[in-house]
Design a protein around this motif. Structure first.
Motif, short mmCIF file in Angstrom:
data_model
loop_
_atom_site.label_atom_id
_atom_site.label_comp_id
_atom_site.label_asym_id
_atom_site.label_seq_id
_atom_site.Cartn_x
_atom_site.Cartn_y
_atom_site.Cartn_z
N VAL A 207 31.65 51.06 22.35
CA VAL A 207 30.99 51.80 23.58
C VAL A 207 29.42 51.99 23.39
CG1 VAL A 207 33.19 53.25 23.91
CG2 VAL A 207 31.40 53.81 22.13
N GLY A 208 28.79 51.27 22.12
CA GLY A 208 27.46 51.30 21.90
C GLY A 208 27.00 49.99 22.26
N VAL A 209 27.76 49.39 23.05
CA VAL A 209 27.16 47.97 23.17
C VAL A 209 26.71 47.71 24.56
CG1 VAL A 209 27.81 45.23 23.06
CG2 VAL A 209 28.95 47.04 21.40
N ALA A 210 26.05 46.57 24.76
CA ALA A 210 25.51 46.53 26.44
C ALA A 210 26.60 46.03 27.27
CB ALA A 210 24.62 45.06 26.23
N ASP A 211 26.16 46.29 28.60
CA ASP A 211 27.32 46.16 29.69
C ASP A 211 27.97 44.95 29.60
OD1 ASP A 211 28.15 47.50 31.97
OD2 ASP A 211 27.55 45.63 33.02
N ALA A 212 27.40 43.68 29.29
CA ALA A 212 27.93 42.53 29.01
C ALA A 212 27.34 41.77 27.96
CB ALA A 212 27.78 41.52 30.12
N VAL A 213 28.07 41.04 27.06
CA VAL A 213 27.28 40.59 25.89
C VAL A 213 28.22 39.31 25.37
CG1 VAL A 213 28.53 41.87 24.29
CG2 VAL A 213 26.35 40.91 23.57
N ILE A 214 27.51 38.23 24.83
CA ILE A 214 28.16 36.98 24.52
C ILE A 214 28.30 37.11 22.85
CG2 ILE A 214 27.96 34.48 23.91
CD1 ILE A 214 29.14 35.10 26.57
N ASN A 215 29.46 37.15 22.23
CA ASN A 215 29.53 36.82 20.87
C ASN A 215 30.14 35.51 20.43
OD1 ASN A 215 28.45 39.74 20.31
ND2 ASN A 215 30.38 40.55 20.98
N VAL A 216 29.57 35.03 19.22
CA VAL A 216 30.09 33.64 18.85
C VAL A 216 30.51 33.95 17.62
CG1 VAL A 216 29.26 31.39 18.36
CG2 VAL A 216 28.32 32.75 20.41
N ARG A 267 22.19 32.55 27.86
CA ARG A 267 21.18 32.30 28.74
C ARG A 267 21.40 31.82 30.04
NH1 ARG A 267 18.05 30.02 25.50
NH2 ARG A 267 18.81 28.02 26.06
N ASN A 268 22.53 30.69 30.00
CA ASN A 268 23.10 30.14 31.06
C ASN A 268 24.04 31.09 32.01
OD1 ASN A 268 21.84 27.72 30.33
ND2 ASN A 268 23.73 26.84 29.71
N LEU A 269 24.66 31.97 31.52
CA LEU A 269 25.32 33.11 32.08
C LEU A 269 24.38 34.35 32.51
CD1 LEU A 269 28.67 33.06 29.99
CD2 LEU A 269 28.26 32.10 32.39
N ASP A 270 23.43 34.52 31.97
CA ASP A 270 22.33 35.55 32.36
C ASP A 270 22.85 36.75 31.71
OD1 ASP A 270 19.99 36.71 33.14
OD2 ASP A 270 20.68 37.11 35.20
N ILE A 271 23.35 36.74 30.47
CA ILE A 271 23.82 37.65 29.77
C ILE A 271 23.21 37.96 28.48
CG2 ILE A 271 26.03 38.49 28.64
CD1 ILE A 271 27.69 37.31 31.06
N LYS A 272 23.33 39.06 28.05
CA LYS A 272 22.84 39.29 26.79
C LYS A 272 23.55 38.49 25.44
CE LYS A 272 20.55 43.96 27.42
NZ LYS A 272 19.36 43.29 27.32
N PHE A 273 22.70 38.01 24.37
CA PHE A 273 23.23 37.50 23.26
C PHE A 273 23.63 38.62 22.48
CE2 PHE A 273 22.74 35.76 19.11
CZ PHE A 273 23.94 34.91 19.07
N GLY A 274 24.77 38.41 21.80
CA GLY A 274 25.02 39.44 20.62
C GLY A 274 25.01 39.16 19.37
#
Length: 457
Positions: A207-216, A267-274
């Motif tokens: 619940v404390g994370v961005a609206d959408a995020v990429i984790n690897v 970057r390609n998806l225009d989503i924050k990197f986690g």
């Protein structure tokens, strides 16, 4: 922290050692999808997830091809359904699970995690509905994964939830008895669950994370093993401190790869990197094993005396190397010791090198816990709850993440073979001492209090 040239050169150093990106996980916040109408809620989550994830697989494949690094799994994690769907009944929760499964198929991802609840201090109405729904939801879907956090260092252990999850696990196994209890392979019970983990079955979006995020999640047990072997070939008298340094440097290189891949996908998806989660997660393939690292370090097998010390050194070196390579290391970032998912570990258990008790002892220093462990199907609920409680206590006292992914295989006893398929692998059912006991301890309600060192304010 690192320029593209340096990262590319690092990739070249490990390209011939079967390094892969184990998972790219897109986290999606569903709190703006909330509705008291089930059909509207399902429509909302379908619209949002598809909008965010429709290009995930295509983008991951393109980035992987660009750098010559295979991205094995593409996954989605979502806000805990027990929170965003708190108003729904258990039957409606099962419908939500079916909807999530259909969405996962629609966007062609491997798994969707977040059919989850956080109950370390108590079980709310939505939590109870989700827990009650778990057996049917997991048995009747293929791609939905679930996790329930029952303990934290700050809150203690919710023993009501521990006992409830033992009953859920038994029921889920029974509902998939024709598949050796496969539903349980998609369910983790946690202490101190991370909010940003890309690995299933425990991934969810905190619940404390961005609206959408990429984790690897980048895994390289084979890379680590071969690095140790190469250095020992050149210097047979290498000290343990030097071996730890080899592991640390290798982990650093692997983390750089994960950061590069993750940032480009984001970057390609225009989503924050986690975060990059550098967890040495094995596969059932020869040469891609955590267990083989122990042999490279001079042990007969994982499970023999010295294994816990070796694992502690391995885990520490992996974390240090990852922390140096990136300021965005998260999730678990250490070493998994799953039984069925690692051919070498499964063989060690089969040959008697690795007992259930030794496996539990090693979880004090590993990254997860009792992971993918097939156990006799006739184990009592009380014994199963006791095992879960013990593992939660290890996490709570040591301020670390621990979990159980236990599979009581219906109709099978210790020594019988089970096969789960794919990355889930195969193994023989492990012997669990005293599995027929029905002790009262786990039936007492309430919480085991948090340890004194939890008061850090």
């Amino acid at each position: 922290m690192f320029d593209d040239h340096e990262i590319i050169s690092t990739i070249e150093m490990v390209r011939n050692e079967n390094l892969d990106v184990r998972a790219v996980t897109l986290g999606i916040n569903l709190f703006d999808c909330i509705s008291h109408d089930l059909e509207i809620f399902k429509k909302n989550i379908r619209t949002k997830i598809i909008k965010q994830a429709e290009n995930l697989v295509e983008t991951c494949d393109a980035v992987g091809e660009k750098y010559g690094i295979k991205i094995v799994n593409k996954r989605i994690s979502i806000s805990p359904i027990a929170l965003v769907g708190a108003c729904f009944s258990s039957d409606q929760m099962v419908e939500i699970a079916h909807e999530l499964n259909d969405i996962a198929k629609r966007v062609n991802i491997d798994f969707i995690g977040g059919f989850s609840a956080l109950v370390e201090k108590g079980i709310a109405t939505g939590d109870q509905a989700l827990i009650d729904a778990l057996p049917k939801a997991l048995a009747r879907t293929e791609r939905v994964c679930a996790s329930v956090n029952v303990a934290t260092t700050r809150s203690g252990i919710n023993m009501d939830a521990v006992l409830a999850m033992a009953k859920v696990i038994k029921k889920a196994a029974e509902l998939t008895s024709d598949e050796d209890g496969l539903a349980c392979a998609k369910l983790c019970v946690f202490s101190n669950i991370p909010q940003d983990m890309p690995f299933m079955a425990g991934a969810y979006l905190g619940v404390g994370v961005a609206d959408a995020v990429i984790n690897v999640g980048v895994s390289g047990p084979g890379v680590v093993k071969r690095a140790i072997e190469k250095n020992l070939e050149g210097q047979p008298d290498l000290t343990l401190g030097k071996i730890a340094e080899v592991i640390k440097k290798t982990a650093c290189k692997v983390t750089r790869v994960g950061e590069l891949i993750g940032r480009e996908v984001a970057r390609n998806l225009d989503i924050k990197f986690g975060v990059v989660d550098l967890s040495l997660a094995p596969t059932p393939t020869v040469g891609d094993s955590i267990g083989e690292i122990f042999q490279a370090m001079g042990l007969t097998s994982i499970g023999v005396p010295g294994s816990t010390a070796a694992l502690a050194m391995l885990n520490d070196a992996v974390k240090k190397g990852g922390a140096f390579a990136s300021s965005h290391v998260g999730g678990l970032s250490g070493a998994f010791i799953p039984v069925s998912e690692d051919l070498n570990i499964a063989n060690a258990a089969d040959k008697g090198f690795l007992s259930f008790e030794k496996l539990e002892a090693m979880t004090c220093v590993c990254s997860v816990g009792l992971d993918m462990v097939p156990i006799p199907g006739d184990i009592t609920v009380e014994c199963l709850a006791g095992i879960i409680a013990d593992e939660m206590a290890i996490g709570m006292i040591n301020s670390k993440t621990t979990a159980t992914r236990l599979i009581p295989v219906p109709g099978k006893k210790a020594g019988d073979k089970v096969y789960f398929g794919g990355l889930l692998g195969e193994a023989k059912v492990m012997n669990v001492p005293n599995s027929s006991l029905c002790d009262q301890f786990v039936k007492y309600s309430g919480r085991i209090p948090a340890p004194i060192h939890s008061m850090k304010n």
